[in-house]
Write a protein that holds these residues in place. Structure first.
Motif, PDB file in Angstrom:
ATOM      1  N   VAL A 209       0.826  -1.206   0.000  1.00  0.00           N
ATOM      2  CA  VAL A 209       0.000   0.000   0.000  1.00  0.00           C
ATOM      3  C   VAL A 209       0.867   1.266   0.000  1.00  0.00           C
ATOM      4  O   VAL A 209       0.648   2.171  -0.822  1.00  0.00           O
ATOM      5  CB  VAL A 209      -0.993   0.005   1.175  1.00  0.00           C
ATOM      6  CG1 VAL A 209      -1.708   1.348   1.273  1.00  0.00           C
ATOM      7  CG2 VAL A 209      -2.011  -1.122   1.020  1.00  0.00           C
ATOM      8  N   PRO A 210       1.857   1.389   0.897  1.00  0.00           N
ATOM      9  CA  PRO A 210       2.697   2.602   0.872  1.00  0.00           C
ATOM     10  C   PRO A 210       3.377   2.824  -0.474  1.00  0.00           C
ATOM     11  O   PRO A 210       3.459   3.966  -0.951  1.00  0.00           O
ATOM     12  CB  PRO A 210       3.723   2.340   1.981  1.00  0.00           C
ATOM     13  CG  PRO A 210       3.013   1.416   2.925  1.00  0.00           C
ATOM     14  CD  PRO A 210       2.201   0.517   2.043  1.00  0.00           C
ATOM     15  N   ASP A 211       3.862   1.734  -1.093  1.00  0.00           N
ATOM     16  CA  ASP A 211       4.516   1.878  -2.399  1.00  0.00           C
ATOM     17  C   ASP A 211       3.529   2.369  -3.449  1.00  0.00           C
ATOM     18  O   ASP A 211       3.855   3.235  -4.281  1.00  0.00           O
ATOM     19  CB  ASP A 211       5.117   0.541  -2.845  1.00  0.00           C
ATOM     20  CG  ASP A 211       6.364   0.168  -2.056  1.00  0.00           C
ATOM     21  OD1 ASP A 211       6.852   1.007  -1.277  1.00  0.00           O
ATOM     22  OD2 ASP A 211       6.844  -0.973  -2.228  1.00  0.00           O
TER      23      ASP A 211
ATOM     24  N   GLU B  23       2.773   5.969  -3.141  1.00  0.00           N
ATOM     25  CA  GLU B  23       3.947   6.828  -3.369  1.00  0.00           C
ATOM     26  C   GLU B  23       4.054   7.879  -2.266  1.00  0.00           C
ATOM     27  O   GLU B  23       4.105   9.086  -2.513  1.00  0.00           O
ATOM     28  CB  GLU B  23       3.858   7.504  -4.737  1.00  0.00           C
ATOM     29  CG  GLU B  23       3.864   6.538  -5.900  1.00  0.00           C
ATOM     30  CD  GLU B  23       3.791   7.262  -7.234  1.00  0.00           C
ATOM     31  OE1 GLU B  23       4.831   7.328  -7.928  1.00  0.00           O
ATOM     32  OE2 GLU B  23       2.702   7.775  -7.563  1.00  0.00           O
ATOM     33  N   LEU B  24       4.103   7.394  -1.031  1.00  0.00           N
ATOM     34  CA  LEU B  24       4.103   8.294   0.118  1.00  0.00           C
ATOM     35  C   LEU B  24       5.272   9.271   0.113  1.00  0.00           C
ATOM     36  O   LEU B  24       5.166  10.376   0.653  1.00  0.00           O
ATOM     37  CB  LEU B  24       4.115   7.474   1.410  1.00  0.00           C
ATOM     38  CG  LEU B  24       2.878   6.600   1.679  1.00  0.00           C
ATOM     39  CD1 LEU B  24       3.038   5.845   2.984  1.00  0.00           C
ATOM     40  CD2 LEU B  24       1.609   7.442   1.692  1.00  0.00           C
ATOM     41  N   GLY B  25       6.379   8.867  -0.491  1.00  0.00           N
ATOM     42  CA  GLY B  25       7.545   9.742  -0.531  1.00  0.00           C
ATOM     43  C   GLY B  25       7.317  11.045  -1.277  1.00  0.00           C
ATOM     44  O   GLY B  25       8.071  12.014  -1.096  1.00  0.00           O
ATOM     45  N   ARG B  26       6.279  11.112  -2.094  1.00  0.00           N
ATOM     46  CA  ARG B  26       5.984  12.332  -2.846  1.00  0.00           C
ATOM     47  C   ARG B  26       5.283  13.373  -1.981  1.00  0.00           C
ATOM     48  O   ARG B  26       5.153  14.529  -2.387  1.00  0.00           O
ATOM     49  CB  ARG B  26       5.111  11.996  -4.064  1.00  0.00           C
ATOM     50  CG  ARG B  26       5.810  11.181  -5.121  1.00  0.00           C
ATOM     51  CD  ARG B  26       4.852  10.785  -6.231  1.00  0.00           C
ATOM     52  NE  ARG B  26       4.219  11.961  -6.850  1.00  0.00           N
ATOM     53  CZ  ARG B  26       3.281  11.874  -7.796  1.00  0.00           C
ATOM     54  NH1 ARG B  26       2.866  10.669  -8.205  1.00  0.00           N
ATOM     55  NH2 ARG B  26       2.757  12.970  -8.318  1.00  0.00           N
ATOM     56  N   GLY B  27       4.835  12.954  -0.792  1.00  0.00           N
ATOM     57  CA  GLY B  27       4.151  13.887   0.093  1.00  0.00           C
ATOM     58  C   GLY B  27       2.701  14.098  -0.312  1.00  0.00           C
ATOM     59  O   GLY B  27       2.252  13.653  -1.369  1.00  0.00           O
ATOM     60  N   GLY B  28       1.958  14.768   0.566  1.00  0.00           N
ATOM     61  CA  GLY B  28       0.568  15.088   0.280  1.00  0.00           C
ATOM     62  C   GLY B  28      -0.436  14.069   0.768  1.00  0.00           C
ATOM     63  O   GLY B  28      -1.629  14.361   0.872  1.00  0.00           O
ATOM     64  N   ILE B  29       0.028  12.841   1.063  1.00  0.00           N
ATOM     65  CA  ILE B  29      -0.852  11.787   1.556  1.00  0.00           C
ATOM     66  C   ILE B  29      -0.301  11.269   2.879  1.00  0.00           C
ATOM     67  O   ILE B  29       0.839  10.791   2.943  1.00  0.00           O
ATOM     68  CB  ILE B  29      -0.991  10.611   0.569  1.00  0.00           C
ATOM     69  CG1 ILE B  29      -1.595  11.092  -0.753  1.00  0.00           C
ATOM     70  CG2 ILE B  29      -1.860   9.510   1.170  1.00  0.00           C
ATOM     71  CD1 ILE B  29      -1.739   9.989  -1.805  1.00  0.00           C
TER      72      ILE B  29
END
Length: 262
Positions: free
Chosen positions: A194-196, A199-205
């Motif tokens: 789910v994290p992948d 794309e949590l690294g992009r921010g905003g979520i």
């Protein structure tokens, strides 16, 4: 007097055993059943749990599938394994439809993005390519959360069906979003897939925790036991539950000389 036991049953994955034990400890104090225990399996419930189930000797056993919704194993393999429990087995619906779960989802979201801000709330389910159970549960909670919600919108997405988790960034209309997994425990799905996909690294979520040890999940289990206790006395044979039908029709197949499913 009828002796009763409560069994919390689920996959051996992530922190499942730790979570189940926490709920079992609370339920030992809060229910009046004679015994509360847990059972976990990796892939073959019949083979892995037969001995444990044969040792259960109470007159009535309440079995709680510790997951959000039914899947292949809970409608096929688990009911077959339950045939090894002597006495009356009250196989319960998974936890997902409980109103208490709606509140857990709400609180998990609000811990990260308080209601009232311009944000989207996203419920992330596992999904299925052939069964409707996960979608039904996710949509049930989404509808309840939309009613009076201070979030700009409430959406659902899934790992194995559309709308897909990968599309969340393109489906939300608010600048911020909080995603809450519709899972009881941590697993490879909640910790990586789910994290992948988000794309949590992009921010905003922001990404919340699964239900885990939340006290209201304990409350949901306790409420289900009380409901099943009442149904054990009052339920007419003409209107038995889906889970009761499963325990009556699913049986291990004697294909290896021991009565195990292959």
């Amino acid at each position: 007097m009828t002796s009763e036991s409560l069994l919390l049953l689920g996959h051996e994955t992530g922190n499942a055993r730790e979570v189940f034990e926490t709920h079992a400890e609370r339920l030992t104090r809060r229910t009046n059943v004679d015994d509360v225990s847990i059972a976990t399996y990796e892939s073959e419930p019949v083979r892995e749990l037969r001995a444990q189930f044969e040792a259960i000797s109470t007159d009535r056993t309440y079995v709680i599938p510790m997951r959000a919704a039914h899947a292949h194993d809970t409608i096929e393999d688990v009911p077959a394994a339950l045939s090894y429990i002597s006495g009356n087995v009250r196989y319960c619906e998974p936890l997902g439809r409980s109103p208490a779960v709606t509140e857990v989802l709400r609180k998990r979201a609000m811990n990260l993005v308080p209601a009232g801000e311009d944000a989207s709330l996203v419920i992330v389910g596992f999904g299925s390519s052939s069964k409707p159970y996960h979608r039904q549960i996710a949509e049930y909670h989404a509808a309840r959360l939309r009613d009076g919600s201070d979030y700009g919108e409430v959406l659902t997405c899934y790992l194995l069906q559309n709308p897909a988790v990968e599309c969340v960034r393109y489906n939300v209309s608010e600048r911020r979003a909080v995603a809450v997994p519709l899972f009881v425990t941590r697993s490879e799905a909640t910790d990586k897939r789910v994290p992948d996909a988000l794309e949590l690294g992009r921010g905003g979520i922001e990404y919340a925790d699964p239900f885990g040890k939340h006290p209201q999940i304990t409350d949901a289990i306790r409420a289900e036991v009380e409901k099943q206790r009442t149904l054990a006395v009052e339920e007419p044979s003409a209107s038995v539950s889906f889970e009761t039908q499963l325990t009556r029709t699913r049986r291990p197949v004697a294909t290896d000389g021991e009565g195990f499913l292959e």
